[in-house]
Design an enzyme around this catalytic site. Sequence first.
Site, PDB file in Angstrom:
ATOM      1  N   TYR A 144       0.864  -1.179   0.000  1.00 53.58           N
ATOM      2  CA  TYR A 144       0.000   0.000   0.000  1.00 53.58           C
ATOM      3  C   TYR A 144       0.898   1.225   0.000  1.00 53.58           C
ATOM      4  O   TYR A 144       1.833   1.323   0.803  1.00 53.58           O
ATOM      5  CB  TYR A 144      -0.889  -0.001   1.251  1.00 53.58           C
ATOM      6  CG  TYR A 144      -1.780   1.226   1.387  1.00 53.58           C
ATOM      7  CD1 TYR A 144      -1.527   2.182   2.375  1.00 53.58           C
ATOM      8  CD2 TYR A 144      -2.863   1.427   0.553  1.00 53.58           C
ATOM      9  CE1 TYR A 144      -2.337   3.299   2.518  1.00 53.58           C
ATOM     10  CE2 TYR A 144      -3.688   2.542   0.695  1.00 53.58           C
ATOM     11  CZ  TYR A 144      -3.411   3.472   1.678  1.00 53.58           C
ATOM     12  OH  TYR A 144      -4.216   4.595   1.805  1.00 53.58           O
ATOM     13  N   ASP A 239       9.364   2.918  -0.891  1.00 55.55           N
ATOM     14  CA  ASP A 239       8.336   3.572  -0.067  1.00 55.55           C
ATOM     15  C   ASP A 239       8.677   3.252   1.387  1.00 55.55           C
ATOM     16  O   ASP A 239       8.350   2.178   1.887  1.00 55.55           O
ATOM     17  CB  ASP A 239       6.951   3.060  -0.452  1.00 55.55           C
ATOM     18  CG  ASP A 239       5.877   3.706   0.422  1.00 55.55           C
ATOM     19  OD1 ASP A 239       4.684   3.554   0.108  1.00 55.55           O
ATOM     20  OD2 ASP A 239       6.229   4.345   1.436  1.00 55.55           O
ATOM     21  N   LYS A 267       4.922   9.604   8.411  1.00 49.53           N
ATOM     22  CA  LYS A 267       4.728   9.108   9.765  1.00 49.53           C
ATOM     23  C   LYS A 267       5.756   9.658  10.767  1.00 49.53           C
ATOM     24  O   LYS A 267       5.629  10.789  11.231  1.00 49.53           O
ATOM     25  CB  LYS A 267       4.701   7.573   9.741  1.00 49.53           C
ATOM     26  CG  LYS A 267       3.500   7.040   8.906  1.00 49.53           C
ATOM     27  CD  LYS A 267       3.438   5.547   8.911  1.00 49.53           C
ATOM     28  CE  LYS A 267       2.427   5.037   7.903  1.00 49.53           C
ATOM     29  NZ  LYS A 267       1.047   5.051   8.398  1.00 49.53           N
TER      30      LYS A 267
HETATM   31  P1  KE4 Z   1      -0.647   8.454   4.406  1.00 49.41           P
HETATM   32  O1  KE4 Z   1      -1.187   9.144   3.174  1.00 49.41           O
HETATM   33  O2  KE4 Z   1      -1.720   7.640   5.105  1.00 49.41           O
HETATM   34  O3  KE4 Z   1       0.082   9.424   5.342  1.00 49.41           O
HETATM   35  O4  KE4 Z   1       0.483   7.430   3.955  1.00 49.41           O
HETATM   36  C1  KE4 Z   1       0.169   6.485   2.971  1.00 49.41           C
HETATM   37  C2  KE4 Z   1       1.137   5.311   3.068  1.00 49.41           C
HETATM   38  C3  KE4 Z   1       2.149   5.213   2.139  1.00 49.41           C
HETATM   39  N1  KE4 Z   1       3.048   4.205   2.188  1.00 49.41           N
HETATM   40  C4  KE4 Z   1       2.983   3.262   3.156  1.00 49.41           C
HETATM   41  C5  KE4 Z   1       3.999   2.159   3.174  1.00 49.41           C
HETATM   42  C6  KE4 Z   1       1.968   3.318   4.141  1.00 49.41           C
HETATM   43  O5  KE4 Z   1       1.909   2.357   5.099  1.00 49.41           O
HETATM   44  C7  KE4 Z   1       1.026   4.356   4.108  1.00 49.41           C
HETATM   45  C8  KE4 Z   1      -0.116   4.464   5.102  1.00 49.41           C
HETATM   46  N2  KE4 Z   1      -0.183   3.436   6.080  1.00 49.41           N
HETATM   47  C9  KE4 Z   1      -1.494   3.144   6.603  1.00 49.41           C
HETATM   48  C10 KE4 Z   1      -1.367   2.025   7.629  1.00 49.41           C
HETATM   49  N3  KE4 Z   1      -0.989   0.809   7.053  1.00 49.41           N
HETATM   50  C11 KE4 Z   1      -2.123   4.362   7.190  1.00 49.41           C
HETATM   51  C12 KE4 Z   1      -3.332   4.097   8.045  1.00 49.41           C
HETATM   52  C13 KE4 Z   1      -4.579   4.673   7.428  1.00 49.41           C
HETATM   53  O6  KE4 Z   1      -4.771   4.520   6.182  1.00 49.41           O
HETATM   54  O7  KE4 Z   1      -5.389   5.237   8.208  1.00 49.41           O
END
Ligand code: KE4
Length: 439
Positions: A144, A239, A267
């Site tokens: 993801y 990523d 994060k």
């Molecule tokens: P954000 O747009 O949510 O800040 O980041 C996206 C993203 C990009 N790359 C990786 C490897 C990620 O894990 C994420 C977002 N992680 C999820 C949890 N697995 C965020 C939680 C959510 O969607 O509320």
Amino acid sequence: MKWDLSKKLYEEACQFIPGGVNSPVRSGRAVGVSPIFARTAKGSHLVDADGNQYVDYVGSWGPMIVGHAHPKVVAAVRGAALNGTSYGVPTELEVAMARKVVAMVPSLDMVRMVNSGTEATMSAIRLARAYTGRKQLIKFDGCYHGHGDSLLVKAGSGLATLGIPGSPGVPEELAQYTLSLPYNDLEAVMEVMGRVGEAVAAIIVEPVAANMGVVLPKAEFLPGLRKLCDQYGSLLIFDEVITGFRLARGGAQEVFGLLPDLTCLGKIIGGGLPVGAYGGKRDIMMRMAPLGDVYQAGTLSGNPLAMSAGLATLELLEQDGFYETLEEKAAYLAKGLTQAAAAAGVEVALNRMGSIGCGFFTAEPVSDFASALKSDTQAYALFFQEMLKRGIYLAPSQFEAFFISTAHEQDDLDRTVEAATEALQQIKEKFGAPSRKKR
Ligand code: KE4
């Protein structure tokens, strides 16, 4: 435990917010509960609206590596706020952040701040396509990379949790340029690159996958991707939104000794405030406006509160022994959970790297999305519920990770193992052992 106020808040939230949450994975639907609503958090503990206290292993999905409301982070944000919350004008804080991130992350010559991991990966993809003049993108099933249109093909995290194969609203004309292959399957990547490598702008990968549960790269996988990108002139994008600053100061690229062309961060870099970043080699990053012609912008990019929270957090990571302490805590917990599963006679595949990990309810090793999907999500749902009742807050989805912080004390870890021992016994009684796939 009682959750009356959380339930009441959830009912009200559902009137105004789709599904009652501002991010689907928080909904609890996959584990059969309505979500708890947080009231406050400190260190490793979260307190919900009804006053129930939990040992928290979500940690805002990664940012809380030093624990909630760390005094140095709170003081930094409070101090910054007194000087104004956003200017839309460059600040010294942004220079300090860029300098520190470039110094910490091995492959970075330059970096650009954005407001989320999604923005970071969206921007990196756009830059890779512009820099190479190519359209095709390769990602991996179960990874993801945020909710950007090009990246919602066979994605993990909330899409895997809710069983959404892709996302309506992404035009086929765009989705066709994203090819998703099995994680860890270097042969498949070699075969595709052999056919279309000259058209591939980038391969984007979570160097340690944490959105299909946690899946570690096979030894030859990441070096193989690096070699293929060099061979066909494609860019390798790591990523590291989760792994960055989590697995080491320099993230996964430091641990594996590999240099991607572009890196996406998020994060931890924001210390709990909205921050993402992307960066890489100077000759690539120089294509970004206003220097170059590739456009990306953001009203609140690099804002002083987020920079202050992020800098305070990164400074804490630089303390001697920080990662050794994290590793001790994580290894202790993993050992306890493994022993608890064995004692209960429940088959659990526990995957871990550093302070991220997850337990799959399956008797088979989990090395890609297909094997992750074979895990027993009903068993996980029961495990989640039983742990919640015992004051342990885990990710409300089998396809996520647990995150350990330096704030997790020995007592927290022991309480967690004790709760898991009881919870796993419940699973054995309900599902028998070993756990079989029930989807
Ligand atoms: P954000 O747009 O949510 O800040 O980041 C996206 C993203 C990009 N790359 C990786 C490897 C990620 O894990 C994420 C977002 N992680 C999820 C949890 N697995 C965020 C939680 C959510 O969607 O509320």
